[in-house]
Scaffold this motif. Structure first.
Motif, PDB file in Angstrom:
ATOM      1  N   ASP A   1      22.059  44.394 -15.446  1.00 47.25           N
ATOM      2  CA  ASP A   1      20.670  45.065 -15.047  1.00 47.25           C
ATOM      3  C   ASP A   1      20.994  46.709 -14.771  1.00 47.25           C
ATOM      4  OD1 ASP A   1      18.399  45.921 -14.307  1.00 47.25           O
ATOM      5  OD2 ASP A   1      18.249  44.836 -12.469  1.00 47.25           O
ATOM      6  N   ASP A   2      20.595  47.269 -15.373  1.00 48.64           N
ATOM      7  CA  ASP A   2      20.765  48.887 -15.414  1.00 48.64           C
ATOM      8  C   ASP A   2      20.554  49.432 -13.778  1.00 48.64           C
ATOM      9  OD1 ASP A   2      21.705  49.375 -17.746  1.00 48.64           O
ATOM     10  OD2 ASP A   2      19.911  50.322 -18.728  1.00 48.64           O
ATOM     11  N   ASN A   3      19.839  48.742 -13.213  1.00 45.74           N
ATOM     12  CA  ASN A   3      19.409  49.013 -11.644  1.00 45.74           C
ATOM     13  C   ASN A   3      20.457  48.250 -10.787  1.00 45.74           C
ATOM     14  OD1 ASN A   3      17.082  50.540 -12.320  1.00 45.74           O
ATOM     15  ND2 ASN A   3      15.919  48.623 -12.414  1.00 45.74           N
ATOM     16  N   ALA A   4      21.415  47.494 -11.300  1.00 50.88           N
ATOM     17  CA  ALA A   4      22.288  46.693 -10.545  1.00 50.88           C
ATOM     18  C   ALA A   4      23.106  48.072  -9.612  1.00 50.88           C
ATOM     19  CB  ALA A   4      23.264  46.140 -11.580  1.00 50.88           C
ATOM     20  N   LEU A   5      23.545  47.614  -8.343  1.00 51.17           N
ATOM     21  CA  LEU A   5      24.319  48.611  -7.490  1.00 51.17           C
ATOM     22  C   LEU A   5      25.836  48.287  -7.427  1.00 51.17           C
ATOM     23  CD1 LEU A   5      21.658  49.148  -4.757  1.00 51.17           C
ATOM     24  CD2 LEU A   5      22.041  50.528  -6.797  1.00 51.17           C
ATOM     25  N   ILE A   6      26.733  49.127  -7.944  1.00 47.58           N
ATOM     26  CA  ILE A   6      28.093  48.777  -7.744  1.00 47.58           C
ATOM     27  C   ILE A   6      28.487  49.571  -6.631  1.00 47.58           C
ATOM     28  CG2 ILE A   6      30.282  49.155  -9.164  1.00 47.58           C
ATOM     29  CD1 ILE A   6      28.340  49.314 -11.612  1.00 47.58           C
ATOM     30  N   PRO A   7      29.072  48.839  -5.734  1.00 46.84           N
ATOM     31  CA  PRO A   7      29.467  49.286  -4.412  1.00 46.84           C
ATOM     32  C   PRO A   7      30.905  50.510  -4.778  1.00 46.84           C
ATOM     33  CG  PRO A   7      29.896  46.934  -4.521  1.00 46.84           C
ATOM     34  CD  PRO A   7      29.487  47.223  -5.919  1.00 46.84           C
ATOM     35  N   LYS A   8      30.738  51.249  -3.535  1.00 45.22           N
ATOM     36  CA  LYS A   8      32.108  52.265  -4.019  1.00 45.22           C
ATOM     37  C   LYS A   8      33.299  51.675  -3.753  1.00 45.22           C
ATOM     38  CE  LYS A   8      32.308  53.144   1.296  1.00 45.22           C
ATOM     39  NZ  LYS A   8      32.171  54.296   1.980  1.00 45.22           N
ATOM     40  N   ASN A   9      34.375  52.026  -4.217  1.00 41.09           N
ATOM     41  CA  ASN A   9      35.755  51.933  -4.584  1.00 41.09           C
ATOM     42  C   ASN A   9      36.035  50.325  -5.043  1.00 41.09           C
ATOM     43  OD1 ASN A   9      36.603  53.571  -2.535  1.00 41.09           O
ATOM     44  ND2 ASN A   9      36.057  52.434  -0.927  1.00 41.09           N
ATOM     45  N   SER A  10      35.002  50.172  -6.059  1.00 41.44           N
ATOM     46  CA  SER A  10      35.321  48.931  -6.832  1.00 41.44           C
ATOM     47  C   SER A  10      35.881  49.248  -8.004  1.00 41.44           C
ATOM     48  CB  SER A  10      33.720  48.501  -7.586  1.00 41.44           C
ATOM     49  OG  SER A  10      32.876  47.879  -6.506  1.00 41.44           O
ATOM     50  N   SER A  11      36.304  48.255  -8.804  1.00 36.89           N
ATOM     51  CA  SER A  11      37.228  48.564 -10.148  1.00 36.89           C
ATOM     52  C   SER A  11      36.264  47.891 -11.059  1.00 36.89           C
ATOM     53  CB  SER A  11      38.409  48.095  -9.931  1.00 36.89           C
ATOM     54  OG  SER A  11      39.234  48.717  -9.086  1.00 36.89           O
ATOM     55  N   VAL A  12      36.166  48.541 -12.296  1.00 37.36           N
ATOM     56  CA  VAL A  12      35.565  47.832 -13.470  1.00 37.36           C
ATOM     57  C   VAL A  12      36.161  47.987 -14.815  1.00 37.36           C
ATOM     58  CG1 VAL A  12      33.119  48.175 -12.179  1.00 37.36           C
ATOM     59  CG2 VAL A  12      34.070  49.842 -13.786  1.00 37.36           C
ATOM     60  N   VAL A  13      35.969  47.235 -15.647  1.00 35.57           N
ATOM     61  CA  VAL A  13      36.576  47.213 -17.104  1.00 35.57           C
ATOM     62  C   VAL A  13      35.362  47.697 -18.024  1.00 35.57           C
ATOM     63  CG1 VAL A  13      37.932  45.921 -18.846  1.00 35.57           C
ATOM     64  CG2 VAL A  13      38.267  45.465 -16.318  1.00 35.57           C
ATOM     65  N   VAL A  14      35.664  48.594 -18.920  1.00 30.92           N
ATOM     66  CA  VAL A  14      34.465  49.087 -19.549  1.00 30.92           C
ATOM     67  C   VAL A  14      34.952  48.553 -21.144  1.00 30.92           C
ATOM     68  CG1 VAL A  14      33.308  51.067 -20.218  1.00 30.92           C
ATOM     69  CG2 VAL A  14      34.167  50.967 -18.133  1.00 30.92           C
ATOM     70  N   ARG A  15      33.966  48.217 -21.713  1.00 26.54           N
ATOM     71  CA  ARG A  15      34.114  47.907 -23.097  1.00 26.54           C
ATOM     72  C   ARG A  15      32.903  48.472 -24.035  1.00 26.54           C
ATOM     73  NH1 ARG A  15      35.374  41.987 -24.910  1.00 26.54           N
ATOM     74  NH2 ARG A  15      37.147  42.733 -25.939  1.00 26.54           N
ATOM     75  N   ARG A  16      33.014  49.066 -25.156  1.00 28.19           N
ATOM     76  CA  ARG A  16      32.238  49.799 -26.090  1.00 28.19           C
ATOM     77  C   ARG A  16      31.575  48.662 -26.888  1.00 28.19           C
ATOM     78  NH1 ARG A  16      34.622  55.309 -28.775  1.00 28.19           N
ATOM     79  NH2 ARG A  16      34.635  53.566 -30.390  1.00 28.19           N
ATOM     80  N   ILE A  17      30.389  48.638 -26.935  1.00 24.64           N
ATOM     81  CA  ILE A  17      29.604  47.576 -27.998  1.00 24.64           C
ATOM     82  C   ILE A  17      28.636  48.362 -28.844  1.00 24.64           C
ATOM     83  CG2 ILE A  17      29.888  45.797 -26.150  1.00 24.64           C
ATOM     84  CD1 ILE A  17      27.305  45.822 -25.253  1.00 24.64           C
TER      85      ILE A  17
END
Length: 92
Positions: A59-75
């Motif tokens: 969801d584009d409105n999802a909130l990601i907390p500070k200091n989180s680590s995420v993995v990004v993939r181009r699609i």
């Protein structure tokens, strides 16, 4: 300032996006990553997954907390096509 650490699945090191507040929306995070990496929104979309829990943010409105680590993939812009049968249409 708060930050979210991100890395593309093909890279070894994390980069950081800084922002004000306790969290950042998925839409804002994608926009900032695309700007920093010089990606065009018309060519691709980004799939964002939490690096620890493997939860995919949809969801584009999802909130990601500070200091989180995420993995990004181009699609591709249309998303990833589900595996299935291919049909050939015969035009006569």
């Amino acid at each position: 300032m708060s930050c979210v650490h991100y890395k593309f699945s093909s890279k070894l090191t994390y980069d950081a996006i800084t922002f004000n507040g306790l969290h950042i929306s998925l839409c804002d995070l994608k926009r900032q990553i695309m700007g920093r990496e010089k990606l065009k929104a018309a060519n691709c979309d980004l799939q964002i997954t939490n690096a620890q829990t493997k939860e995919e943010y949809m969801d584009d409105n999802a909130l990601i907390p500070k200091n989180s680590s995420v993995v990004v993939r181009r699609i591709p812009v249309g998303g990833v096509k589900a595996p299935g049968k291919t049909y050939v249409v015969n035009n006569r």
